[in-house]
Design a protein around this motif. Structure first.
Motif, PDB file in Angstrom:
ATOM      1  N   SER A  25      22.081  90.305  34.789  1.00 31.43           N
ATOM      2  CA  SER A  25      22.660  89.004  34.458  1.00 31.43           C
ATOM      3  C   SER A  25      23.412  88.426  35.646  1.00 31.43           C
ATOM      4  CB  SER A  25      23.643  89.141  33.278  1.00 31.43           C
ATOM      5  OG  SER A  25      22.993  89.504  32.085  1.00 31.43           O
ATOM      6  N   TYR A  26      23.845  87.188  35.466  1.00 31.97           N
ATOM      7  CA  TYR A  26      24.766  86.569  36.415  1.00 31.97           C
ATOM      8  C   TYR A  26      26.191  86.713  35.891  1.00 31.97           C
ATOM      9  CZ  TYR A  26      20.975  84.637  39.149  1.00 31.97           C
ATOM     10  OH  TYR A  26      19.866  84.516  39.945  1.00 31.97           O
ATOM     11  N   THR A  27      27.093  87.068  36.795  1.00 33.60           N
ATOM     12  CA  THR A  27      28.504  87.212  36.461  1.00 33.60           C
ATOM     13  C   THR A  27      29.255  85.971  36.938  1.00 33.60           C
ATOM     14  OG1 THR A  27      29.042  88.321  38.541  1.00 33.60           O
ATOM     15  CG2 THR A  27      28.254  89.708  36.719  1.00 33.60           C
ATOM     16  N   ALA A  34      28.381  87.079  32.278  1.00 27.32           N
ATOM     17  CA  ALA A  34      28.306  88.527  32.078  1.00 27.32           C
ATOM     18  C   ALA A  34      29.303  89.239  32.994  1.00 27.32           C
ATOM     19  CB  ALA A  34      26.892  89.028  32.354  1.00 27.32           C
ATOM     20  N   THR A  35      29.436  90.558  32.789  1.00 24.92           N
ATOM     21  CA  THR A  35      30.302  91.375  33.648  1.00 24.92           C
ATOM     22  C   THR A  35      29.505  92.412  34.429  1.00 24.92           C
ATOM     23  OG1 THR A  35      30.761  92.839  31.771  1.00 24.92           O
ATOM     24  CG2 THR A  35      32.353  91.093  32.226  1.00 24.92           C
ATOM     25  N   GLY A  36      28.198  92.466  34.232  1.00 26.76           N
ATOM     26  CA  GLY A  36      27.385  93.430  34.960  1.00 26.76           C
ATOM     27  C   GLY A  36      26.071  93.679  34.263  1.00 26.76           C
ATOM     28  N   THR A  47      28.145  96.333  28.157  1.00 28.01           N
ATOM     29  CA  THR A  47      28.126  96.483  29.612  1.00 28.01           C
ATOM     30  C   THR A  47      28.172  97.955  29.978  1.00 28.01           C
ATOM     31  OG1 THR A  47      29.255  94.362  29.913  1.00 28.01           O
ATOM     32  CG2 THR A  47      29.296  95.896  31.765  1.00 28.01           C
ATOM     33  N   VAL A  50      29.548  97.690  35.896  1.00 29.05           N
ATOM     34  CA  VAL A  50      30.196  96.478  36.385  1.00 29.05           C
ATOM     35  C   VAL A  50      29.721  96.214  37.807  1.00 29.05           C
ATOM     36  CG1 VAL A  50      32.392  95.374  36.930  1.00 29.05           C
ATOM     37  CG2 VAL A  50      32.198  96.846  34.913  1.00 29.05           C
ATOM     38  N   ASP A  52      28.596  92.684  40.601  1.00 31.59           N
ATOM     39  CA  ASP A  52      28.493  91.246  40.821  1.00 31.59           C
ATOM     40  C   ASP A  52      27.030  90.815  40.824  1.00 31.59           C
ATOM     41  OD1 ASP A  52      31.170  90.653  40.981  1.00 31.59           O
ATOM     42  OD2 ASP A  52      31.263  90.780  43.174  1.00 31.59           O
ATOM     43  N   ASP A  53      26.691  89.906  39.937  1.00 26.41           N
ATOM     44  CA  ASP A  53      25.382  89.250  39.906  1.00 26.41           C
ATOM     45  C   ASP A  53      24.199  90.205  40.029  1.00 26.41           C
ATOM     46  OD1 ASP A  53      26.580  86.805  39.554  1.00 26.41           O
ATOM     47  OD2 ASP A  53      26.474  86.226  41.660  1.00 26.41           O
TER      48      ASP A  53
END
Length: 395
Positions: A25-27, A34-36, A47, A50, A52-53
């Motif tokens: 996902s995109y954070t 999302a967070t991860g 999740t 964790v 980034d993107d």
């Protein structure tokens, strides 16, 4: 005044039985929610790493690889046990905004970087040997929380990056330079990189180094450093350009899939699906092409494409929020039909028996679409809440 009681809402049908899923996902870094990385089972997402993107994932055995589609891009490896991910190691992606990752038959992990127009190969033998040596020396490889102090970084001599040729296309705001979007392996032992910016497919050959079982085991038992470990590897990792295959100006090739020896390509910018075949000279030539919708292209952007064993081609159209089904079974390409993607901005999808699972990025949900006998999607059988989904991998 007493208002009449409202009738109860109809109960939603239960989701069909689906395999567990990993979802990239995109954070917040990339404007997402999302967070991860998420694990989805029985219609519920949680999740499990964790990062980034993590916009694209690849799974091989118990290993999960995820890009971090950031300005200073990277790729991370995890070990999966059930629904849990254990963070093993990181490597630089070799460019900005890595958007695709794949395990190549050569033994390399191949990462494409959209903004910088580069492709990177990471030696999995070197990365795994390094992770094993750290595990043997201090008992700690990593954690599902990305970026902790015990992160293992793959040495630079196990990573090689190639810059795509500086070609451009006619769509000025999207084709000012090369933009690597996806790679696929070829039956000839090479790989192809789709260059959306340059209207080209770049063919590379990967030479991947390996560590013998004995050297890896001895390195692990001795708890060697990454420097000494790298000396036990064959320093032959290479990424060599073999040929550039050009497509028509303005196509914007994004994702690719194979069928019956031919390459099926989604043109993000021209709204068409193209079928390519090698000619006697070794060049890929378009032998068939079909539009996926009527009218002007405008902001209608093709994204992911897959082909099933029967030759049905599925492609997502963002902007129009469609899943279009075509047939490649007769040696050409023809549209069978289309249906709603069940949300907004279908970035990726996955085929599972009887259904198409669509990552609708701007709906924060995965739509579960039944497939008709003709391969055309029907009305959603359910929705799975996931923040800004960008990639779905059934397990």
């Amino acid at each position: 005044m007493t208002l009449p009681a409202l009738p109860p809402l109809p109960a939603l049908p239960p989701l069909p039985a689906l395999p567990p899923l990993l979802v990239g996902s995109y954070t917040a870094t990339g404007g997402g929610t999302a967070t991860g990385i998420s694990f989805v089972e029985s219609g519920a997402a949680s999740t499990v790493a964790v990062l980034d993107d993590p916009s694209f994932l690849a799974v091989s055995g118990d290993r999960v690889y995820a890009v971090s589609e950031t300005a200073d891009g990277s790729v991370s490896a995890f070990r999966r046990t059930g629904s849990a991910l254990e963070h093993l190691w990181d490597a630089p992606s070799g460019g900005d905004a890595p958007c695709h990752v794949r395990v190549d038959p050569s033994g390399a992990l191949v990462v494409t970087n959209y903004v910088s127009g580069t492709v990177t190969a990471v030696s999995l033998a070197a990365a795994e040997s390094l992770a094993a040596s750290v595990l043997a020396s201090d008992g700690v490889v990593g954690t599902a929380v990305h970026g902790a102090g015990d992160t293992v970084v793959v040495p630079s001599d196990a990573v090689v990056t190639a810059v795509l040729p500086d070609v451009t296309g006619p769509v000025e705001d999207r084709q000012e330079g090369p933009h690597a979007h996806q790679s696929v392996a070829t039956p000839d032992g090479t790989l192809l990189v789709a260059d959306l910016g340059g209207d080209a497919l770049h063919e590379f050959r990967v030479g991947a180094p390996g560590a013998s079982a004995g050297s890896a085991a001895s390195a692990a038992s001795a708890g060697s450093s990454s420097a000494s470990l790298s000396l036990s590897l064959s320093l032959s990792l290479s990424l060599d350009l073999v040929r550039v295959h050009h497509v028509a100006p303005g196509v914007g090739p994004r994702h690719m899939a194979w069928y019956d020896g031919d390459l099926i390509v989604a043109g993000e910018l021209d709204g068409r699906v193209h079928r390519l075949r090698r000619d006697e000279s070794g060049a890929f030539r378009v032998i068939a092409s079909a539009p996926t919708f009527e009218g002007a292209v405008g902001e209608s952007l093709l994204s992911h494409i897959e082909v099933d064993e029967a030759g049905l081609v599925f492609v997502a159209v963002r902007g129009r929020d469609l899943i279009v089904t075509l047939s490649a079974a007769d040696g050409g390409l023809s549209v069978v039909g289309s249906g709603s993607c069940g949300g907004v901005w279908p970035r990726h999808f996955a085929l599972v028996p009887g259904y198409l699972l669509v990552a609708n990025q701007m709906s924060d949900a995965i739509a579960v679409l039944p497939l008709g006998d003709d391969g055309v999607v029907g009305e959603p059988a359910g929705q799975i809440a996931v923040g800004s989904p960008a990639c779905i991998v059934p397990l």
